[in-house]
Scaffold this motif. Sequence first.
Motif, PDB file in Angstrom:
ATOM      1  N   VAL A   1       0.813  -1.218  -0.066  1.00 15.55           N
ATOM      2  CA  VAL A   1      -0.264  -0.128   0.118  1.00 15.55           C
ATOM      3  C   VAL A   1       0.915   1.275   0.077  1.00 15.55           C
ATOM      4  CG1 VAL A   1      -1.764   1.390   1.448  1.00 15.55           C
ATOM      5  CG2 VAL A   1      -1.726  -1.214   1.406  1.00 15.55           C
ATOM      6  N   LYS A   2       0.498   1.992  -0.920  1.00 13.93           N
ATOM      7  CA  LYS A   2       1.281   3.253  -0.959  1.00 13.93           C
ATOM      8  C   LYS A   2       0.826   4.266   0.250  1.00 13.93           C
ATOM      9  CE  LYS A   2       1.407   5.370  -4.814  1.00 13.93           C
ATOM     10  NZ  LYS A   2       1.206   5.952  -6.124  1.00 13.93           N
ATOM     11  N   MET A   3       1.812   5.177   0.667  1.00 12.00           N
ATOM     12  CA  MET A   3       1.266   5.926   1.848  1.00 12.00           C
ATOM     13  C   MET A   3       0.202   6.881   1.293  1.00 12.00           C
ATOM     14  SD  MET A   3       2.769   4.790   4.192  1.00 12.00           S
ATOM     15  CE  MET A   3       2.474   6.003   5.348  1.00 12.00           C
ATOM     16  N   SER A   4       0.009   7.057  -0.046  1.00 13.21           N
ATOM     17  CA  SER A   4      -1.181   8.083  -0.453  1.00 13.21           C
ATOM     18  C   SER A   4      -2.522   7.274  -0.512  1.00 13.21           C
ATOM     19  CB  SER A   4      -0.642   8.688  -1.880  1.00 13.21           C
ATOM     20  OG  SER A   4      -0.402   7.717  -2.706  1.00 13.21           O
ATOM     21  N   ASP A   5      -2.160   6.017  -0.637  1.00 17.03           N
ATOM     22  CA  ASP A   5      -3.579   5.338  -0.721  1.00 17.03           C
ATOM     23  C   ASP A   5      -4.031   4.784   0.776  1.00 17.03           C
ATOM     24  OD1 ASP A   5      -2.825   4.944  -3.140  1.00 17.03           O
ATOM     25  OD2 ASP A   5      -2.308   2.729  -3.059  1.00 17.03           O
ATOM     26  N   VAL A  48     -10.312  -2.088  -4.455  1.00 15.32           N
ATOM     27  CA  VAL A  48      -9.514  -0.800  -4.708  1.00 15.32           C
ATOM     28  C   VAL A  48     -10.378   0.186  -5.744  1.00 15.32           C
ATOM     29  CG1 VAL A  48      -7.316   0.149  -5.545  1.00 15.32           C
ATOM     30  CG2 VAL A  48      -7.332  -2.326  -4.499  1.00 15.32           C
ATOM     31  N   LEU A  49     -10.404   1.333  -5.046  1.00 15.77           N
ATOM     32  CA  LEU A  49     -11.158   2.465  -6.022  1.00 15.77           C
ATOM     33  C   LEU A  49     -10.227   3.580  -6.315  1.00 15.77           C
ATOM     34  CD1 LEU A  49     -14.330   2.444  -3.462  1.00 15.77           C
ATOM     35  CD2 LEU A  49     -14.149   0.922  -5.658  1.00 15.77           C
ATOM     36  N   LYS A  50     -10.602   4.351  -7.223  1.00 14.54           N
ATOM     37  CA  LYS A  50      -9.975   5.610  -7.562  1.00 14.54           C
ATOM     38  C   LYS A  50     -10.667   6.519  -7.543  1.00 14.54           C
ATOM     39  CE  LYS A  50      -6.721   7.505 -11.075  1.00 14.54           C
ATOM     40  NZ  LYS A  50      -7.615   8.880 -11.371  1.00 14.54           N
ATOM     41  N   VAL A  51     -10.513   7.977  -6.741  1.00 17.81           N
ATOM     42  CA  VAL A  51     -11.405   8.874  -6.624  1.00 17.81           C
ATOM     43  C   VAL A  51     -11.380   9.657  -8.306  1.00 17.81           C
ATOM     44  CG1 VAL A  51     -11.778  11.338  -5.797  1.00 17.81           C
ATOM     45  CG2 VAL A  51     -10.890   9.344  -4.309  1.00 17.81           C
ATOM     46  N   GLU A  52     -12.514   9.792  -8.614  1.00 17.86           N
ATOM     47  CA  GLU A  52     -12.832  10.457  -9.838  1.00 17.86           C
ATOM     48  C   GLU A  52     -13.715  11.570  -9.720  1.00 17.86           C
ATOM     49  OE1 GLU A  52     -11.453   9.826 -13.263  1.00 17.86           O
ATOM     50  OE2 GLU A  52     -10.041   8.463 -12.447  1.00 17.86           O
ATOM     51  N   LYS A  53     -13.361  12.751  -9.441  1.00 18.35           N
ATOM     52  CA  LYS A  53     -14.384  13.847  -9.327  1.00 18.35           C
ATOM     53  C   LYS A  53     -15.141  13.553  -8.199  1.00 18.35           C
ATOM     54  CE  LYS A  53     -14.159  15.647 -13.967  1.00 18.35           C
ATOM     55  NZ  LYS A  53     -14.482  15.195 -15.279  1.00 18.35           N
ATOM     56  N   ASP A  54     -16.560  13.613  -8.246  1.00 15.26           N
ATOM     57  CA  ASP A  54     -17.483  13.170  -7.152  1.00 15.26           C
ATOM     58  C   ASP A  54     -17.925  11.695  -6.771  1.00 15.26           C
ATOM     59  OD1 ASP A  54     -17.524  15.807  -6.879  1.00 15.26           O
ATOM     60  OD2 ASP A  54     -19.117  16.246  -8.143  1.00 15.26           O
ATOM     61  N   SER A  55     -17.127  10.950  -7.555  1.00 14.77           N
ATOM     62  CA  SER A  55     -17.261   9.373  -7.357  1.00 14.77           C
ATOM     63  C   SER A  55     -15.966   8.443  -7.260  1.00 14.77           C
ATOM     64  CB  SER A  55     -18.342   8.952  -8.419  1.00 14.77           C
ATOM     65  OG  SER A  55     -17.580   8.967  -9.754  1.00 14.77           O
ATOM     66  N   TYR A  56     -16.275   7.379  -7.437  1.00 13.26           N
ATOM     67  CA  TYR A  56     -15.198   6.617  -7.453  1.00 13.26           C
ATOM     68  C   TYR A  56     -15.369   5.480  -8.403  1.00 13.26           C
ATOM     69  CZ  TYR A  56     -14.821   8.071  -2.503  1.00 13.26           C
ATOM     70  OH  TYR A  56     -14.393   8.884  -1.222  1.00 13.26           O
ATOM     71  N   VAL A  57     -14.188   5.098  -9.097  1.00 10.75           N
ATOM     72  CA  VAL A  57     -14.166   4.145 -10.071  1.00 10.75           C
ATOM     73  C   VAL A  57     -13.465   2.781  -9.422  1.00 10.75           C
ATOM     74  CG1 VAL A  57     -13.376   3.556 -12.250  1.00 10.75           C
ATOM     75  CG2 VAL A  57     -13.979   6.049 -11.923  1.00 10.75           C
ATOM     76  N   GLU A  84      -5.285  12.261  -7.886  1.00 11.94           N
ATOM     77  CA  GLU A  84      -4.006  12.387  -8.553  1.00 11.94           C
ATOM     78  C   GLU A  84      -3.374  11.478  -9.107  1.00 11.94           C
ATOM     79  OE1 GLU A  84      -2.822  12.801  -4.269  1.00 11.94           O
ATOM     80  OE2 GLU A  84      -4.670  13.559  -5.389  1.00 11.94           O
ATOM     81  N   THR A  85      -3.980   9.979  -8.718  1.00 13.37           N
ATOM     82  CA  THR A  85      -3.022   8.846  -9.037  1.00 13.37           C
ATOM     83  C   THR A  85      -3.277   8.891 -10.627  1.00 13.37           C
ATOM     84  OG1 THR A  85      -3.679   7.668  -6.881  1.00 13.37           O
ATOM     85  CG2 THR A  85      -2.969   6.393  -8.946  1.00 13.37           C
ATOM     86  N   SER A  86      -2.331   8.615 -11.367  1.00 11.71           N
ATOM     87  CA  SER A  86      -2.311   8.203 -12.757  1.00 11.71           C
ATOM     88  C   SER A  86      -3.099   7.234 -13.472  1.00 11.71           C
ATOM     89  CB  SER A  86      -0.903   8.473 -13.569  1.00 11.71           C
ATOM     90  OG  SER A  86      -0.466   6.922 -13.277  1.00 11.71           O
TER      91      SER A  86
END
Length: 167
Positions: A1-5, A48-57, A84-86
């Motif tokens: 786990v990256k510290m930013s996650d 595992v989810l990624k923040v995308e604007k107002d939701s999660y992908v 900001e995760t690419s």
Amino acid sequence: VKMSDRFCEIEAGKIDLTDDSYLVSDDPCDIEALALAIRTSGLFNPPVLKVEKDSYVVVSGKPQILAMHHNKQQKFVSLVMPEETSALAATIRAIQSVAFSRELNPTELLRAVDRLLGFMTPNELALQSKAIFGRNYQARYIDQVAAISALPDPAFRLMQEGNVAFK
């Protein structure tokens, strides 16, 4: 786990289940059996989810999310990658989540290579293949997989159904 996650409790309604940008595996999963396992033993592999604007992908773990929906859970714990995760980092994480639990099937490998070649060259992918797929692939092999992934959708369906294979 990256510290930013970070692990967060996420509301079910904030997850975009229609966005398959990071989908690697479309193997069918017995959602009812997984839902039962989660009810009896708890969540053993958080999505595992990624923040995308107002939701999660969903990056990985869509079957777990569907099973928790089946259990009528309104909130559940997930590992969240920041906005900001690419797209490359999220794509790699999605591939690793499958590749390090089992070998990718041919259609998953085609899909994964096709997506990664949108970010890097075959040579760059070959250099990173062990960390992404858990095995070394040569640039020549990646080129061949890329050529196969360019086939029309009917060929892809034949591979998914097990009627066509490649080695």
